[in-house]
Structure formats: C-alpha cells, structure tokens
Design an enzyme around this catalytic site. Structure first.
Site, short mmCIF file in Angstrom:
data_model
loop_
_atom_site.label_atom_id
_atom_site.label_comp_id
_atom_site.label_asym_id
_atom_site.label_seq_id
_atom_site.Cartn_x
_atom_site.Cartn_y
_atom_site.Cartn_z
N GLU A 157 0.78 -1.27 0.08
CA GLU A 157 0.04 0.00 -0.02
C GLU A 157 1.04 1.45 0.12
OE1 GLU A 157 -3.56 2.15 2.49
OE2 GLU A 157 -3.08 0.07 2.92
N LYS A 167 -8.89 -0.94 0.84
CA LYS A 167 -9.86 -1.83 2.01
C LYS A 167 -10.60 -2.72 1.31
CE LYS A 167 -9.98 -0.15 6.02
NZ LYS A 167 -8.78 -1.02 6.39
#
Length: 449
Positions: free
Chosen positions: A254, A270
């Site tokens: 990420e 997410k």
C-alpha cells in the site's frame, strides 16, 4: 554541494548488490520486488551523514534539540534544497519511517499506553550520502553521491569497485520453526469486533481498523527473512532497514503518499480475499471481492476521508478520484484499492502534506480522531511501526511513503508483527479474525522457510 549521478555501463540487479552492504551499520533498501507500474524503482541508501530521531524529544546526530521534528525537517529541506535534474525518483534526501504512535500523539489523541516502553523511536530519518537506484523497466542502475562523508567522485568509485566484485548470497536453505504468541487471542479479538460494531451502531464512527499484535521467535536472521519474503510475497512498497538496535522487514502493498512536483497521490486499500488453491477458486474469490457491497462501502468511506485530508493542503477543485474500485493481485491475497489525487498548494511543502494526512485513513477509520480513540480503548498495546509509514523524502521536496503493513520489526531476538482489518456494522467477527491470520500468513511463512 552538488550530487553526482552516474549510470553504470553494466547492469546488475540491485537485490544482488545489496549483499555487499547488508552488514553495514546503517543501510536501507526500499525494494519494489513486485515490478509493476507502482514498483518501477528500487533504492539502496548507505553512509548516513545526518540522522533525525524523535524519541520523546528530537535528537540530531545524537544531540538533543529544542526544535520539533517537523520544524527542523521543513527548515533543513528549505535550506539544503537540491533539484533533481534526472528522471529518477530521488538522488538525494532522507529515508526513514514514522510510527503510528507518532501520528496519534502529534494529532493530540491521548493513549492509555503512553507510559509503555516503545519498541523503537517514534520517527527515524537518515540523510544518506550514497544512493543506488535501479530502474526495473529499463534495466539500468544509477549511483548517486553527495560528497558529505567523502568526495563525491571517490564515493562513486568506491561503490563501483564494490559492485564489480562477485557476491555470493548467504542463505541457510533450511526450514526453521517459528514460535508465535499474540497479545489478543481469538476470543478476545471476536469480543473486540463486537464492541467496535456497537460503537458504529451508536453513531460514534462509521468504520475503524482493529489490530492484533504477534510476537514471534525464530532462528532466522532479519535479512534472510527479507530475502525469503520478497521471493514468496513480492510487493511494490517493501524494504529492509538496518539500524543499530533494530531491523525492519517489509512487504507492504500500500502506498500512503506520493508527491512529485506538487502532484499528490494516495492509494488506500480496503477489502481483502485470500488467493485460491485452484484457478476456479481464485477467480471466484476475486469476483467475490469485486462485487462485495461491504468492502466497497468500507473503501468508499476511506476515500471520502482521504479526500478531506488532501483538501486541507491541496488547491481547490484539484482533489479527484481517478480510480475507485480496482482489484490488485498479490501472492497470498487480493486487495480492493482506490486512487485519490490532488495538487499541493503553492505555499505548502512535503511536511504540511504528511502532517495533514498521517496516519493514513485506511488504517485508522472515520471519523479519524474518534476512530483512533476507540482503537486505543480496544487494542492491547501500542501499534508502534505497524500502520505507520516508511519511505523517502527528497531534497527537492518530493516523497513516496508506504503504509507499514505486512511488516516485521526485529529487536532483542524477537520479531513483532501487526495484523488487522477494517470493521463496519456488517462485519462478521469470525471472518475478520481469519482475515488477520491471512494477512500474517506470508510473513510467518518467511520466518519458517
């Protein structure tokens, strides 16, 4: 003082070259082992000439300072600004990290763990004299030397000489046993999920990340673990940092923040599904994530939070969401990802951007402050580096920082690992617990193989 940059005539992968420097007292490797559009470059930094450490107070090369970390970094970057005339992401600047607790404390959120001893300093950033940069796309290797620890030309020659020598990789090649303890066992985690869901139903928050921490004993050395991890779980924002008292081994997928020439990008994750054992199962799990209303609503809430964070320091009407629900594939999981972009205000700098957005919304929740308060109530201890950020800040005011997930911290003979996930009112406690296990899977495997 002008940095000298030289392209090597003969290409050699930077992961091989790192073997030359792995035992140096302080060395960092920002590793894009998953070589895609996100992971085009890898960077090794060595021979620090300036180290900033935030550990209660700021210290500069070991000497206490009355300045705040943010003020000193902002002033240093301004006074020592150096343009980067190349297409490389960096040729000079600092590599380091911020812990989650650094951001929590700076944001004014108190913690019941504030008296607890920290595993590592809240922030550590070193300006390195020598950098090696690999362009995976063009298969080119560059050397950069700033002349701080020795004349720049001499530094280039020294690196060329070291790189020219044949290097034999050191690896045990034998399986090791990893012994794991958790600060939060399954029953406790399930209970904490239910408590967090009650806060959501009562209107305190919309979503929050809930983490548990694992402590792992293994005979494997940190760099050996790093080598295995990049092999079995390549990532675009991984790395290895060797400091005096601790080491960091990361395989983060990420990006937290990238800023280049005023253009800002954040890429919150997410939504997670494990990879299947067969192609049919793999395709089914991918489609399940792609069509999951719960995961999409989670990501949408975080995108909205990130838009608000960037809007505090970006020009009006420039914050956009060019990519909302994309599926990314990794060795053990699928992730649902969005991209948020903006243009930094002309009177703002890289530290303004970091302070406005840190900690990242994907690993706190929304609203951010209340989510962090509930996290502190329900989790069992400080997060430390987990869900903090690691990367680089350049002397021309750019940055590229990850979210510290899928990451091990090694200190005093133990590895420390965090694993968590986003909780909403629709969360099923058993599923959320299994997701934490899945996220830790590749790291535990790297400790055992």
């Amino acid at each position: 003082m002008q940095t000298i940059v030289k392209k090597l005539r003969q290409y050699k992968p930077i992961a091989e070259i790192m073997e030359c420097f792995r035992e140096e007292e302080q060395v960092v490797f920002l590793d894009s082992s998953l070589q895609n559009d996100l992971g085009r470059f890898s960077i090794v930094g060595r021979k620090p000439y300036l180290t900033l450490k935030q550990d209660g107070v700021l210290s500069i090369n070991g000497k206490p300072s009355e300045e705040t970390f943010e003020d000193y970094m902002e002033r240093y970057l301004y006074e020592h600004r150096e343009e980067n005339p190349t297409d490389l992401p960096m040729i000079s600047g600092a590599v380091g990290y911020f812990t989650y607790d650094y951001g929590r404390r700076r944001g004014g959120t108190a913690s019941r763990f504030d008296g607890q001893e920290d595993l590592l300093p809240e922030a550590m950033w070193s300006f390195f004299d020598h950098y090696l940069i690999e362009d995976h796309e063009t298969k080119e290797l560059y050397l950069a030397a700033g002349g701080h620890t020795c004349p720049a030309e001499e530094g280039i020659r020294e690196m060329e000489s070291l790189i020219a020598e044949p290097v034999k990789a050191v690896s045990s090649g034998t399986e090791k046993k990893a012994y794991i303890t958790a600060d939060c066992e399954k029953a406790e985690y399930l209970c904490a999920v239910e408590q967090m869901k009650r806060y959501i139903v009562e209107g305190d928050i919309y979503i929050a990340n809930l983490t548990r921490q694992l402590t792992i004993w293994s005979e494997k050395e940190p760099y050996e673990v790093f080598q295995k991890l990049r092999e079995i779980n390549p990532s675009p924002f991984g790395g290895y940092c060797r400091f005096q008292d601790f080491q960091i081994v990361s395989a983060s997928p990420e990006r937290f923040l990238r800023m280049k020439h005023g253009q800002v990008e954040t890429r919150p994750i997410k939504g997670t599904r494990k990879r299947g054992e067969t192609k049919q199962e793999d395709d089914r799990l991918r489609e399940e994530l792609k069509n999951s209303g719960k995961d999409k609503s989670e990501l949408l809430m975080i995108v909205d939070l990130e838009r608000n964070d960037l809007s505090r320091v970006c020009e009006n009407y420039t914050v956009k969401v060019p990519e909302l629900f994309s599926i990314e594939e990794y060795a053990t999981v699928f992730h649902l990802v969005s991209t948020v972009t903006g243009r930094l205000q002309k009177d703002k700098g890289v530290m303004d951007l970091i302070c406005a957005a840190f900690p990242g919304g994907s690993i706190t929740g929304a609203p951010k402050i209340r989510a962090m308060e509930i996290i502190d109530e329900l989790e069992k201890g400080k997060r430390g580096l987990y869900t903090g950020s690691m990367g680089y800040i350049t002397l021309d005011g750019c940055c590229d920082l990850n979210i510290v997930i899928r990451t091990l911290v090694y200190r005093d003979g133990r590895y420390h690992l965090g694993a968590g996930g986003g909780i909403t009112c629709e969360s099923e406690p058993e599923f959320e617990y299994e997701e934490t296990c899945q996220k830790a899977k590749a790291l535990v495997k790297a400790l055992e193989l």
